[in-house]
Design a protein around this motif. Structure first.
Motif, PDB file in Angstrom:
ATOM      1  N   LEU A 104       4.238   1.342   3.266  1.00  0.00           N
ATOM      2  CA  LEU A 104       3.279   2.033   4.136  1.00  0.00           C
ATOM      3  C   LEU A 104       3.860   2.522   5.473  1.00  0.00           C
ATOM      4  CD1 LEU A 104       0.344   2.998   4.348  1.00  0.00           C
ATOM      5  CD2 LEU A 104      -0.261   0.779   5.298  1.00  0.00           C
ATOM      6  N   LYS A 146       0.849  -1.208   0.000  1.00  0.00           N
ATOM      7  CA  LYS A 146       0.000   0.000   0.000  1.00  0.00           C
ATOM      8  C   LYS A 146       0.873   1.243   0.000  1.00  0.00           C
ATOM      9  CE  LYS A 146      -3.900   0.290   2.529  1.00  0.00           C
ATOM     10  NZ  LYS A 146      -4.920   0.077   3.595  1.00  0.00           N
ATOM     11  N   PRO A 147       0.550   2.207  -0.834  1.00  0.00           N
ATOM     12  CA  PRO A 147       1.297   3.469  -0.792  1.00  0.00           C
ATOM     13  C   PRO A 147       1.064   4.189   0.545  1.00  0.00           C
ATOM     14  CG  PRO A 147      -0.032   3.295  -2.795  1.00  0.00           C
ATOM     15  CD  PRO A 147      -0.463   2.190  -1.887  1.00  0.00           C
ATOM     16  N   SER A 148       2.017   5.017   0.913  1.00  0.00           N
ATOM     17  CA  SER A 148       1.883   5.812   2.141  1.00  0.00           C
ATOM     18  C   SER A 148       1.066   7.069   1.848  1.00  0.00           C
ATOM     19  CB  SER A 148       3.267   6.221   2.631  1.00  0.00           C
ATOM     20  OG  SER A 148       3.858   7.111   1.694  1.00  0.00           O
ATOM     21  N   PRO A 149       0.520   7.688   2.893  1.00  0.00           N
ATOM     22  CA  PRO A 149      -0.218   8.951   2.682  1.00  0.00           C
ATOM     23  C   PRO A 149       0.636  10.004   1.969  1.00  0.00           C
ATOM     24  CG  PRO A 149      -0.571   8.124   4.910  1.00  0.00           C
ATOM     25  CD  PRO A 149       0.460   7.225   4.289  1.00  0.00           C
TER      26      PRO A 149
END
Lengths: 430, 430
Positions: free
Chosen positions: B397, B39-42
């Motif tokens: 993430l 998952k990509p990070s914010p």
């Protein structure tokens, strides 16, 4: 006007000459009007331009449950979006799954799942070489196309003024190979008929030989009223529970004709068990649907009241268009006894029945004048209208002025075709 | 450090005591770190927030061909979007179809179509009860899940440093029931390996007994470089044409790890004939995909250069994360000869091989410390790693600090498991 079949042959010939002249004038005018599809007009689309004006500064990126809508996750949809559609379908939010932009895709995927993997623990439908579906006619060509694609043989059941002919449906479902049917229960496509409560109850209650019989309940026009006086649709889920058939209905809807066509939000509603089965299959198809679009939609629609208020604006734009067509149809056709048509209280279509065997001729005459109608026959399985009598009119996209022209072209064509039939022993110059 | 198997039993016991103490301290610290998914990070997601800041005033509603993106139509995607992805795939835009948000959905639908209806005029795959797929291992669990769902028996083929073991692949495809394989040819999941040109050429050239053999070419990480020194991937389409196998490859990609995860744009590339077959099926599934999202994406990415510049910003955020994990892995494991790992130049994963038979134990020890790894076995068909040795690390993430903690927990667990194995004749207090 007197009925056309009361005309003498001479009167008919005289009339036909006038109609032909008018036809030629339309041909020469080089009109181009497309009434083939229920496409919203640009004015309707602009009603939802807040979707394109809201920014991160207005709506943030976070759903009600804290989800960052920009990342993976929340396969079944944002809670607020499931709640909204739950209200629309009349079910708890746990019985709603939010999809992508297309309810048609949700239907296709469900039929595909039934066919290849079976549902409710029963055998995959494709294992039954005699698998069938009830096709309520006239109906939506894309429903029929999905059934055909998966080899579901279609059995035509005619519409009545309160929905499909239920005596016939109840008889047909005694065959265990009959696996289901597509319904557009409110403002049906193309007849604009809303199923009566009695009809919905009979569908919910009927005994089907197939334990995995499914009703694809396409609520395409569920909030698409044209007038203050609205049709009301019984809650199929409540009735199905009453009769112990809670897995029977799977309902579908989208905002394609509420916000943007093809860029809205689609959803389905179903029993707990159906939802579990659908969700399990979805984990193989996608990580999560577009939650940003869900977030935007929930920003402009907080409750069903917001949607209802929004739909009144659509109605204001659509009503004059329906009225324009109906005015011409009444003026040109009433009394001639060569055609009948409905005056729907909602939906996207006016359905015109012409003399048996003449719809194709009417379509072809209109086409010569640059008027594109829905392909004649398209509202029947396999594209074949056994009576060659049904014409679907989609008034949403053209302007009121274009619709006036279009309806005049159409009525002229209907009269020409009727004259030709009555004069069939006379050589007609085509 | 000396190899662990050079330790005396007393040294091992002493070490195990220290490792166990460290393990307990992690357990007591009550950490919660999730490294299960790519998952990509914010921070990465925020790189694309122009998607949420551009309004109608900035980008209008009209595509390059005049299409109103708010309405139905243009099934195969906006011309500018097809051109952009054509550049990404290295094919003409006519060989590109733009989908919804998910490339996985495009893959699922294609396999589904092959299974139920066949492709290239050949029989539906499900008519072959012995139908099989090559599973390159380790690989992506969702690929395997699709194959399993449609009853494609998987035959494991191991990865080498330049892609799948092609000698083995070339042998297996002599079986006409072997219908295809999934590949992640650049920065493979989880090994981060890019197929060599020779490998791509052998896949393009090989003789397959099945005339409808298909390579599902998942270019998930095609522009996802971490460093200036990048892997380069040969053009599978150009090579397949060279060998007269132009229908062999169907390529997939999305912007899920370029813009928003689950709210980007997905696309596929294929031969003319494959495109025709896919488009024909799509007309049954959907009227049109979300062109508004396509319009937004084409506003922020006018060419591949824009995408490449954007990906450099992702790399800046991801590099320190990969480096944090690799630094700990090197410091804690080098020389012990109990594990090996890759240092990928791109993609989303670090792949760690531990002693045969100990990956599950490592996963379980990490879990006790609050560190969630990708389910051990998940990178193999049916969730079974025959060697029980592969661990996938997804560093995107968590924060750099969390990754440091996580890598220390992981290395401690790897060493504990190795000690336990060497001390296996001693009762270990689990």
């Amino acid at each position: 006007m007197p009925a056309l079949n009361m005309y003498t042959q001479e009167e008919l010939q005289e009339l036909y000459k006038l109609l032909s002249a008018e036809h030629r004038s339309y041909v020469e005018a080089g009109t181009h009007i497309n009434m083939a599809r229920g496409k919203p007009s640009p004015e309707q689309l602009s009603l939802s331009d807040d979707l394109l004006l809201l920014t991160k500064n207005d709506i943030g990126v976070t759903a009600s449950d804290g989800t960052d809508c920009r990342n993976y996750g929340v396969l079944l949809g944002l809670p607020e979006c499931r709640t909204l559609f739950g209200e629309l379908f009349g079910v708890p939010s746990k019985n709603v799954i939010i999809g992508g932009v297309s309810s048609l895709s949700l239907m296709y995927d469900y039929i595909s799942q039934c066919c290849t993997h079976g549902i409710g623990g029963y055998a995959p439908w494709i294992q039954d070489p005699d698998r069938k579906f009830i096709a309520i006619v006239p109906g939506y060509d894309r429903h029929f196309a999905i059934a055909q694609h998966f080899g579901l043989k279609m059995i035509n059941v005619p519409m009545t003024n309160e929905g499909p002919d239920m005596d016939l449906v109840e008889t047909i479902v005694r065959d265990p190979s009959v696996k289901g049917m597509f319904c557009v229960p409110k403002y049906s496509n193309p007849d604009g008929i809303t199923y009566s409560e009695r009809t919905v109850e009979r569908i919910a209650a009927m005994k089907t030989a197939a334990p995995d019989f499914r009703v694809m309940w396409d609520e395409a026009y569920v909030v698409h009223d044209l007038y203050e006086e609205q049709d009301s649709l019984a809650n199929a889920f409540a009735l199905s529970v009453k009769y112990g058939n809670e897995d029977r209905f799977v309902a579908f809807a989208s905002t394609s004709k509420i916000t943007y066509a093809g860029a809205g939000v689609a959803a389905l509603a179903a029993s707990d068990r159906n939802i579990d089965e659908i969700a399990k299959r979805m984990t193989l198809q996608i990580i999560s649907f577009d939650k940003i679009n869900q977030l935007r939609h929930c920003a402009i629609f907080r409750t069903m009241d917001d949607i209802r208020a929004h739909m009144k604006k659509h109605a204001q734009l659509l009503r004059p268009k329906f009225d324009a067509v109906l005015t011409v149809l009444h003026r040109e056709l009433d009394g001639l006894e060569i055609a009948s048509f409905n005056s729907p209280r909602g939906g996207y279509f006016i359905s015109l029945d012409v003399n048996v065997g003449s719809a194709k001729r009417v379509g072809s005459l209109c086409s010569e004048c640059g008027l594109t109608l829905t392909g004649v026959g398209a509202t029947f399985p396999y594209g074949v209208d056994p009576n060659d009598a049904k014409i679907r009119i989609a008034p949403s996209l053209p302007s009121v002025q274009e619709l006036d022209t279009a309806a005049n072209i159409l009525c002229n064509a209907v009269k020409m075709a009727a004259c030709e039939e009555l004069l069939s022993n006379i050589t007609v110059g085509r």
